[in-house]
Design a protein around this motif. Structure first.
Motif, mmCIF file in Angstrom:
data_model
loop_
_atom_site.group_PDB
_atom_site.id
_atom_site.type_symbol
_atom_site.label_atom_id
_atom_site.label_comp_id
_atom_site.label_asym_id
_atom_site.label_seq_id
_atom_site.Cartn_x
_atom_site.Cartn_y
_atom_site.Cartn_z
ATOM 1 N N ALA A 157 -0.813 11.981 -6.342
ATOM 2 C CA ALA A 157 -1.502 13.191 -6.575
ATOM 3 C C ALA A 157 -2.550 13.127 -7.762
ATOM 4 N N ASN A 158 -1.868 12.315 -8.830
ATOM 5 C CA ASN A 158 -2.665 12.143 -9.942
ATOM 6 C C ASN A 158 -3.996 11.321 -9.498
ATOM 7 N N ALA A 159 -3.995 10.426 -8.683
ATOM 8 C CA ALA A 159 -5.098 9.675 -8.287
ATOM 9 C C ALA A 159 -6.250 10.339 -7.750
ATOM 10 N N ASP B 17 -9.730 7.447 -3.490
ATOM 11 C CA ASP B 17 -9.433 7.481 -1.929
ATOM 12 C C ASP B 17 -8.119 7.104 -1.523
ATOM 13 N N VAL B 18 -7.247 8.139 -1.254
ATOM 14 C CA VAL B 18 -5.703 7.858 -1.036
ATOM 15 C C VAL B 18 -5.547 6.650 -0.018
ATOM 16 N N ASP C 288 0.904 -1.095 0.027
ATOM 17 C CA ASP C 288 -0.038 -0.012 -0.078
ATOM 18 C C ASP C 288 0.894 1.317 0.007
ATOM 19 N N VAL C 289 0.118 2.254 -0.516
ATOM 20 C CA VAL C 289 1.094 3.422 -0.644
ATOM 21 C C VAL C 289 1.836 4.002 0.553
ATOM 22 N N LYS C 290 1.089 4.142 1.741
ATOM 23 C CA LYS C 290 1.975 4.546 2.925
ATOM 24 C C LYS C 290 3.216 3.740 3.229
ATOM 25 N N THR C 291 2.801 2.362 3.186
ATOM 26 C CA THR C 291 3.971 1.572 3.403
ATOM 27 C C THR C 291 5.175 1.706 2.505
ATOM 28 N N ALA C 292 4.728 1.877 1.136
ATOM 29 C CA ALA C 292 5.634 1.911 0.306
ATOM 30 C C ALA C 292 6.410 3.216 0.402
#
Length: 111
Positions: A56-58, A65-66, A28-32
């Motif tokens: 940001a594009n998403a 949802d971020v 997931d994005v936070k872990t990455a």
């Protein structure tokens, strides 16, 4: 739905970038982002900036949802090679290949 970010002609070898890409693929994005901040590789700074751009594009272009985003695909492909010469003994020269990369990050929402 997925959102992408591209970095073309990065002056780093794709072999060096792929090592870091393998660390964050599927996370997931936070872990990455946390992994990239703690990784002492030259490619991690480039990938962190690219990951933030994809997020940001998403968020802005696709209204995703971020908190549900994860790195669905990431790749480092070879770009053009800058060929240079290094003088050697007895008038010879050896070729120095300065490699470039095209890096792509794709983020998607978990269902």
């Amino acid at each position: 739905m997925e959102a992408k970010a591209h970095l073309s002609y990065a002056r780093i070898s794709p072999r060096k970038v792929k090592v870091v890409c393998d660390l964050i693929r599927g996370k997931d994005v936070k872990t990455a982002a946390a992994i990239l901040m703690q990784t002492p590789k030259a490619a991690s700074a480039l990938l962190l900036k690219l990951l933030e751009s994809a997020v940001a594009n998403a968020e802005n272009n696709h209204a995703m949802d971020v908190d549900k985003l994860y790195v669905s695909a990431i790749s480092a492909d070879p770009g053009p090679i800058l060929k240079r010469a290094m003088p050697r003994a007895q008038g010879r020269s050896y070729r120095i290949n300065k490699r470039t990369s095209h890096i792509t990050v794709v983020v998607s929402e978990k269902v």
